[in-house]
Design an enzyme around this catalytic site. Structure first.
Site, PDB file in Angstrom:
ATOM      1  N   ARG A 180       0.829  -1.206   0.000  1.00 30.42           N
ATOM      2  CA  ARG A 180       0.000   0.000   0.000  1.00 30.42           C
ATOM      3  C   ARG A 180       0.868   1.262   0.000  1.00 30.42           C
ATOM      4  O   ARG A 180       0.412   2.327  -0.376  1.00 30.42           O
ATOM      5  CB  ARG A 180      -0.887   0.031   1.254  1.00 30.42           C
ATOM      6  CG  ARG A 180      -2.009  -0.978   1.272  1.00 30.42           C
ATOM      7  CD  ARG A 180      -2.680  -1.027   2.637  1.00 30.42           C
ATOM      8  NE  ARG A 180      -3.210   0.247   3.096  1.00 30.42           N
ATOM      9  CZ  ARG A 180      -4.393   0.748   2.759  1.00 30.42           C
ATOM     10  NH1 ARG A 180      -5.178   0.066   1.955  1.00 30.42           N
ATOM     11  NH2 ARG A 180      -4.798   1.911   3.222  1.00 30.42           N
ATOM     12  N   ARG A 184       9.814   6.403  -2.622  1.00 34.53           N
ATOM     13  CA  ARG A 184      10.085   7.370  -3.698  1.00 34.53           C
ATOM     14  C   ARG A 184      11.518   7.889  -3.643  1.00 34.53           C
ATOM     15  O   ARG A 184      12.025   8.192  -2.566  1.00 34.53           O
ATOM     16  CB  ARG A 184       9.132   8.563  -3.591  1.00 34.53           C
ATOM     17  CG  ARG A 184       7.673   8.179  -3.697  1.00 34.53           C
ATOM     18  CD  ARG A 184       6.872   9.326  -4.279  1.00 34.53           C
ATOM     19  NE  ARG A 184       5.454   8.973  -4.307  1.00 34.53           N
ATOM     20  CZ  ARG A 184       4.602   9.290  -3.343  1.00 34.53           C
ATOM     21  NH1 ARG A 184       5.007   9.986  -2.303  1.00 34.53           N
ATOM     22  NH2 ARG A 184       3.339   8.934  -3.454  1.00 34.53           N
ATOM     23  N   ARG A 256      -8.576  -6.593  14.165  1.00 38.04           N
ATOM     24  CA  ARG A 256      -7.922  -5.657  15.065  1.00 38.04           C
ATOM     25  C   ARG A 256      -8.923  -4.543  15.349  1.00 38.04           C
ATOM     26  O   ARG A 256      -9.691  -4.131  14.458  1.00 38.04           O
ATOM     27  CB  ARG A 256      -6.674  -5.037  14.402  1.00 38.04           C
ATOM     28  CG  ARG A 256      -5.631  -6.035  14.013  1.00 38.04           C
ATOM     29  CD  ARG A 256      -4.971  -6.713  15.170  1.00 38.04           C
ATOM     30  NE  ARG A 256      -4.098  -5.826  15.940  1.00 38.04           N
ATOM     31  CZ  ARG A 256      -3.510  -6.170  17.079  1.00 38.04           C
ATOM     32  NH1 ARG A 256      -3.735  -7.374  17.609  1.00 38.04           N
ATOM     33  NH2 ARG A 256      -2.732  -5.320  17.709  1.00 38.04           N
ATOM     34  N   ARG A 286       0.047   5.976  16.429  1.00 35.47           N
ATOM     35  CA  ARG A 286       0.131   7.323  15.865  1.00 35.47           C
ATOM     36  C   ARG A 286      -0.732   8.287  16.657  1.00 35.47           C
ATOM     37  O   ARG A 286      -1.594   7.871  17.448  1.00 35.47           O
ATOM     38  CB  ARG A 286      -0.303   7.324  14.397  1.00 35.47           C
ATOM     39  CG  ARG A 286      -1.705   6.799  14.171  1.00 35.47           C
ATOM     40  CD  ARG A 286      -2.031   6.749  12.666  1.00 35.47           C
ATOM     41  NE  ARG A 286      -3.375   6.252  12.438  1.00 35.47           N
ATOM     42  CZ  ARG A 286      -3.937   6.117  11.250  1.00 35.47           C
ATOM     43  NH1 ARG A 286      -3.273   6.442  10.158  1.00 35.47           N
ATOM     44  NH2 ARG A 286      -5.168   5.668  11.130  1.00 35.47           N
ATOM     45  N   GLU A 307      -3.699   6.712  19.083  1.00 33.01           N
ATOM     46  CA  GLU A 307      -4.342   5.516  18.537  1.00 33.01           C
ATOM     47  C   GLU A 307      -3.611   4.253  18.992  1.00 33.01           C
ATOM     48  O   GLU A 307      -2.418   4.108  18.769  1.00 33.01           O
ATOM     49  CB  GLU A 307      -4.280   5.655  17.009  1.00 33.01           C
ATOM     50  CG  GLU A 307      -5.354   4.906  16.290  1.00 33.01           C
ATOM     51  CD  GLU A 307      -5.393   5.286  14.809  1.00 33.01           C
ATOM     52  OE1 GLU A 307      -5.544   6.482  14.485  1.00 33.01           O
ATOM     53  OE2 GLU A 307      -5.245   4.380  13.980  1.00 33.01           O
ATOM     54  N   TYR A 355     -10.033  -5.429   3.934  1.00 37.22           N
ATOM     55  CA  TYR A 355      -9.696  -4.044   4.240  1.00 37.22           C
ATOM     56  C   TYR A 355      -9.949  -3.217   2.983  1.00 37.22           C
ATOM     57  O   TYR A 355      -9.298  -3.410   1.963  1.00 37.22           O
ATOM     58  CB  TYR A 355      -8.225  -3.932   4.667  1.00 37.22           C
ATOM     59  CG  TYR A 355      -7.905  -2.528   5.072  1.00 37.22           C
ATOM     60  CD1 TYR A 355      -8.485  -1.998   6.223  1.00 37.22           C
ATOM     61  CD2 TYR A 355      -7.104  -1.715   4.308  1.00 37.22           C
ATOM     62  CE1 TYR A 355      -8.246  -0.699   6.593  1.00 37.22           C
ATOM     63  CE2 TYR A 355      -6.861  -0.412   4.683  1.00 37.22           C
ATOM     64  CZ  TYR A 355      -7.438   0.090   5.825  1.00 37.22           C
ATOM     65  OH  TYR A 355      -7.207   1.392   6.194  1.00 37.22           O
ATOM     66  N   ASP A 357     -10.499   0.562   1.102  1.00 37.45           N
ATOM     67  CA  ASP A 357     -10.478   2.017   1.117  1.00 37.45           C
ATOM     68  C   ASP A 357     -11.857   2.513   0.694  1.00 37.45           C
ATOM     69  O   ASP A 357     -12.633   1.779   0.066  1.00 37.45           O
ATOM     70  CB  ASP A 357      -9.406   2.530   0.146  1.00 37.45           C
ATOM     71  CG  ASP A 357      -7.998   2.376   0.727  1.00 37.45           C
ATOM     72  OD1 ASP A 357      -7.879   2.373   1.965  1.00 37.45           O
ATOM     73  OD2 ASP A 357      -7.040   2.266  -0.051  1.00 37.45           O
TER      74      ASP A 357
HETATM   75  N1  UDP Z   1       3.177   0.968   8.274  1.00 43.25           N
HETATM   76  C1  UDP Z   1       4.339   0.985   9.020  1.00 43.25           C
HETATM   77  N2  UDP Z   1       4.806   2.185   9.450  1.00 43.25           N
HETATM   78  C2  UDP Z   1       4.176   3.354   9.199  1.00 43.25           C
HETATM   79  C3  UDP Z   1       2.990   3.323   8.436  1.00 43.25           C
HETATM   80  C4  UDP Z   1       2.516   2.114   7.992  1.00 43.25           C
HETATM   81  O1  UDP Z   1       4.920  -0.050   9.293  1.00 43.25           O
HETATM   82  O2  UDP Z   1       4.662   4.410   9.650  1.00 43.25           O
HETATM   83  C5  UDP Z   1       2.676  -0.355   7.825  1.00 43.25           C
HETATM   84  C6  UDP Z   1       1.622  -0.931   8.771  1.00 43.25           C
HETATM   85  O3  UDP Z   1       1.791  -2.328   8.844  1.00 43.25           O
HETATM   86  C7  UDP Z   1       0.319  -0.580   8.053  1.00 43.25           C
HETATM   87  C8  UDP Z   1       0.740  -0.707   6.589  1.00 43.25           C
HETATM   88  O4  UDP Z   1       2.094  -0.246   6.551  1.00 43.25           O
HETATM   89  O5  UDP Z   1      -0.717  -1.477   8.393  1.00 43.25           O
HETATM   90  C9  UDP Z   1      -0.122   0.085   5.627  1.00 43.25           C
HETATM   91  O6  UDP Z   1      -0.074   1.447   5.984  1.00 43.25           O
HETATM   92  P1  UDP Z   1      -1.305   2.408   5.795  1.00 43.25           P
HETATM   93  O7  UDP Z   1      -0.889   3.782   6.109  1.00 43.25           O
HETATM   94  O8  UDP Z   1      -1.923   2.109   4.484  1.00 43.25           O
HETATM   95  O9  UDP Z   1      -2.215   1.919   7.003  1.00 43.25           O
HETATM   96  P2  UDP Z   1      -3.776   2.019   7.229  1.00 43.25           P
HETATM   97  O10 UDP Z   1      -4.319   3.074   6.319  1.00 43.25           O
HETATM   98  O11 UDP Z   1      -4.211   0.648   6.879  1.00 43.25           O
HETATM   99  O12 UDP Z   1      -3.894   2.330   8.672  1.00 43.25           O
END
Ligand code: UDP
Length: 390
Positions: A180, A184, A256, A286, A307, A355, A357
């Site tokens: 996901r 870059r 979860r 976060r 969170e 999951y 979006d």
């Molecule tokens: N992830 C991580 N560190 C970060 C952000 C994301 O390890 O700082 C991992 C984490 O396992 C997460 C996945 O990347 O579930 C996908 O990130 P995304 O931001 O898409 O998470 P979501 O939107 O599912 O909360």
């Protein structure tokens, strides 16, 4: 516009979130009488937004939702109901005593390694000195991270966060979760790579309210679905948990859940909407500061969420389907059960245990509603799933 025959005119939708609202509207406009029930006291599902009484900040009650898509029809669709304001998600992460930019980009790489590399130099450095190129076909989250960013960045930004988020080691998770996120080799710090991105000016609940404001739709809140409610309806669209529909008789699908520690602050708490915490010893994943999701507004006060992620207990709100080997086996059994059940179609994140979006949810809901109308017109059986959950 297709008018449903009077013998096939009533549908019941369980769940007044995005899936229910989109399907309900399409069917009402196609001549169906639509009733939507929801166990909560508000519409909008987990997209629900509400202004905080003290600060007037628009709060994403169930955690932040940022709209982004490449699907032009879906983008035009949401814009019919609400003005979308320009918003770019720029995420920061705190790790090893510093604040870095996410997704991993040239700024992150240069700051982390104390270098001043240009794009091609950074690309060469990561691929030749960091990435584990012996992994040819990464299967797990950990392999994907080791293959594309290497051990150092993986351990600083992904390992701890992921262990907190998913409650297991990244070697037990599929590579798709990390896919996901882009990596870059320039200074583009836009978290998403989609063509369209924005935030609804007055929140998602107002947008969904307008979708539901359509002749032929009635909504009943505070109403928990029970099987007897389906009586008198030609078809049920079920956006609740798939295992819940069958009273969990084969067992529970794992989720979860999130706990939010909400606090108000006078001023600007963290200077950005999303600050991740990459290390495992910080207990939360976060902090989100909701006024920064609406940069066109100005507020003195602030509302933040710390969170925390943990395994969902039966009474908790399910957020992220876990979908490991064990859950997938159980899911297959529920899918067989659903396919053998007439008169109900499972939709959305909970109904299909995926999951999703928001843009994908809307796309699938539109396709489902259209598929249903077409099946009815042709006298075909309506499937339990328009999108296969496995
Ligand atoms: N992830 C991580 N560190 C970060 C952000 C994301 O390890 O700082 C991992 C984490 O396992 C997460 C996945 O990347 O579930 C996908 O990130 P995304 O931001 O898409 O998470 P979501 O939107 O599912 O909360």
């Amino acid at each position: 516009m297709t008018l449903a025959s009077s013998a096939a005119s009533k549908v019941l939708i369980v769940g007044a979130g995005l899936s229910g609202a989109v399907i309900g509207r399409h069917l009402a406009q196609s001549g169906y009488e639509v009733k939507i029930v929801d166990s909560r006291d508000h519409i909008g599902g987990n997209c629900h937004t509400e202004r905080d009484a003290e600060t007037d900040v628009m709060v994403h009650i169930y955690g932040p939702h940022i709209f982004h898509t490449d699907d032009e029809e879906v983008w035009n669709y949401v814009n019919e109901f609400e003005t979308f304001m320009p918003y770019k998600n720029r995420v920061k992460t705190t790790s090893k005593g510093q604040v870095f930019s996410l997704p991993v980009n040239l700024h992150t790489i240069n700051q982390f390694f104390g270098k001043t590399m240009r794009p091609d130099e950074a690309h060469k450095f990561i691929t030749e000195e960091q990435a584990d190129t012996s992994i040819s076909d990464p299967q797990t989250f950990e392999e994907q991270a080791m293959r594309f960013v290497g051990k150092d960045l993986y351990e600083a930004f992904f390992k701890g966060y992921t262990m907190k988020q998913w409650g297991c080691h990244p070697s037990e998770l599929p590579a798709s979760i990390l896919k996901r996120l882009p990596v870059r080799f320039n200074y583009d710090d836009n978290y998403f790579f989609h063509k369209f991105q924005g935030m609804p000016e007055n929140g998602y609940t107002v947008m969904i309210e307008r979708m539901l404001d359509c002749p032929g739709i009635t909504v009943e809140l505070n109403t928990t679905f029970t099987a007897d409610m389906a009586e008198g309806y030609d078809h049920v669209f079920y956006a609740g948990p798939l295992d819940g529909y069958f009273d969990f008789k084969l067992g529970r699908l794992g989720y979860r859940t999130l706990d939010f520690e909400r606090f108000n602050y006078q001023g600007d708490y963290q200077g950005c909407a999303v600050m991740n915490y990459g290390e495992v010893d910080v207990p939360y994943t976060r902090i989100t500061e909701h006024k920064h999701f609406a940069p066109w507004e100005s507020h003195e006060g602030s509302v933040c969420y710390r969170e925390f992620s943990r395994e969902a207990e039966p009474a908790d709100i399910p957020y992220y389907p876990i979908r490991q080997v064990k859950e997938k086996a159980l899911l297959n059994e529920y899918v067989d059960l659903a396919n053998a059940t007439d008169g109900v179609t499972f939709v959305g994140r909970l109904g299909t245990y995926r999951y999703l979006d928001m843009d994908v949810t809307i796309r699938e809901a539109l396709d489902t509603a259209r598929g249903f109308v077409a099946a009815r017109e042709q006298g075909d059986k309506v499937p339990a799933f328009f999108v296969a959950p496995v």
